[in-house]
Scaffold this motif. Sequence first.
Motif, mmCIF file in Angstrom:
data_model
loop_
_atom_site.group_PDB
_atom_site.id
_atom_site.type_symbol
_atom_site.label_atom_id
_atom_site.label_comp_id
_atom_site.label_asym_id
_atom_site.label_seq_id
_atom_site.Cartn_x
_atom_site.Cartn_y
_atom_site.Cartn_z
ATOM 1 N N UNK A 1 37.509 37.734 46.253
ATOM 2 C CA UNK A 1 38.970 37.651 45.514
ATOM 3 C C UNK A 1 40.090 38.705 46.560
ATOM 4 N N UNK A 2 39.531 39.819 46.927
ATOM 5 C CA UNK A 2 40.410 40.968 47.398
ATOM 6 C C UNK A 2 40.765 40.280 48.867
ATOM 7 N N UNK A 3 39.646 39.522 49.522
ATOM 8 C CA UNK A 3 39.936 39.397 50.843
ATOM 9 C C UNK A 3 40.900 38.024 50.982
ATOM 10 N N UNK A 4 40.803 37.317 49.837
ATOM 11 C CA UNK A 4 41.687 36.323 49.779
ATOM 12 C C UNK A 4 43.156 36.645 49.628
ATOM 13 N N UNK A 5 43.118 37.905 48.893
ATOM 14 C CA UNK A 5 44.805 38.383 48.513
ATOM 15 C C UNK A 5 45.105 39.376 49.530
ATOM 16 N N UNK B 1 28.622 40.566 41.040
ATOM 17 C CA UNK B 1 30.161 40.828 40.385
ATOM 18 C C UNK B 1 30.922 41.466 41.693
ATOM 19 N N UNK B 2 30.373 42.463 42.233
ATOM 20 C CA UNK B 2 30.953 43.260 43.386
ATOM 21 C C UNK B 2 31.414 42.088 44.356
ATOM 22 N N UNK B 3 30.653 41.287 44.610
ATOM 23 C CA UNK B 3 30.657 40.170 45.963
ATOM 24 C C UNK B 3 32.026 39.337 45.580
ATOM 25 N N UNK B 4 31.779 38.987 44.360
ATOM 26 C CA UNK B 4 32.797 37.951 43.959
ATOM 27 C C UNK B 4 34.220 38.678 43.729
ATOM 28 N N UNK C 1 41.197 47.732 50.452
ATOM 29 C CA UNK C 1 40.571 48.830 49.746
ATOM 30 C C UNK C 1 40.995 48.708 48.170
ATOM 31 N N UNK C 2 40.012 48.797 47.481
ATOM 32 C CA UNK C 2 40.072 48.679 45.994
ATOM 33 C C UNK C 2 39.020 49.439 45.244
ATOM 34 N N UNK D 1 43.079 42.245 37.582
ATOM 35 C CA UNK D 1 43.500 43.403 37.786
ATOM 36 C C UNK D 1 43.374 44.338 39.010
ATOM 37 N N UNK D 2 42.237 43.788 39.648
ATOM 38 C CA UNK D 2 41.657 44.607 40.987
ATOM 39 C C UNK D 2 42.439 44.726 41.708
ATOM 40 N N UNK D 3 43.727 43.955 42.333
ATOM 41 C CA UNK D 3 44.781 44.147 43.100
ATOM 42 C C UNK D 3 46.006 44.782 42.658
ATOM 43 N N UNK D 4 45.904 45.267 41.323
ATOM 44 C CA UNK D 4 47.097 45.952 40.766
ATOM 45 C C UNK D 4 48.331 45.146 40.772
ATOM 46 N N UNK D 5 48.292 44.083 40.120
ATOM 47 C CA UNK D 5 49.346 43.150 40.234
ATOM 48 C C UNK D 5 50.528 43.655 39.220
ATOM 49 N N UNK D 6 51.777 43.316 39.387
ATOM 50 C CA UNK D 6 52.832 43.605 38.437
ATOM 51 C C UNK D 6 52.818 42.653 37.176
#
Length: 241
Positions: free
Chosen positions: A101-105, A94-97, A109-110, A146-151
């Motif tokens: 996603x965060x790298x793509x975005x 789960x963490x690696x997935x 840090x998250x 929600x991990x990247x805190x979107x609007x």
Amino acid sequence: MTHIVSIRNLTKAFGTHEVIRNCTISVNEGEIYGFLGANGAGKTTVLKLIAGLLNPTSGRIEVCGMEHPGNREAILRNIGSLIEVPAFYEHLSATENLEIHLAYMGIQKADIEGTLNRVGLPGTSAQPVSQFSLGMRQRLGIARTIIHKPRLLLLDEPINGLDPMGIRDMRELFSSLAHEDGMTLMISSHILGEIEHIANTVGVIVDGAVVKEVAMDSIKKNYPEGLEDYFFTVMRGREAQ
């Protein structure tokens, strides 16, 4: 009130078949917008158009003050979406997935562990997704939105595969995201009772066009039996035309 989603006269055709026709939608910033309609009415297609996964045939889409499709990358940084069945790298945790996603975005840090806890997946960060149940996959899909805190969150049938406890957990999470985190949620669902619990505004789409956008307070005032009564009244009215 500021519109975080503004759609005007939207049309989407696949070949000669129009699935979205002259559709107009307004979603206010900070609200939970319940998006209702029968199977095949166009709910998922509209969400894909807002997310930039499809390009419109004609009409105007504005998201977070930016027009589609010219600002797709900037818009994507401001939205999280769970549309159709979430797909993951099965052999990864789960963490690696979430890290992918965060790298793509472009986010370095998250709070991955905190986000997993928030969606009801404590202690699963190192577990391969291949071992996840359907409900756990759905929770992980919501974590990814929600991990990247979107609007803006676009959620297509987000409680699929969840048991009653999970449905209640997500109801509380969605309310918290709107009222405490300041996110806007646009939720498509067939489960009218859940939308009735959390939505501020309800939009009903019929044959590719939104025919009604009404405040939930107005529905509760004018339809004592609730959202189901309102929804079927709208549907019967459209069938009679």
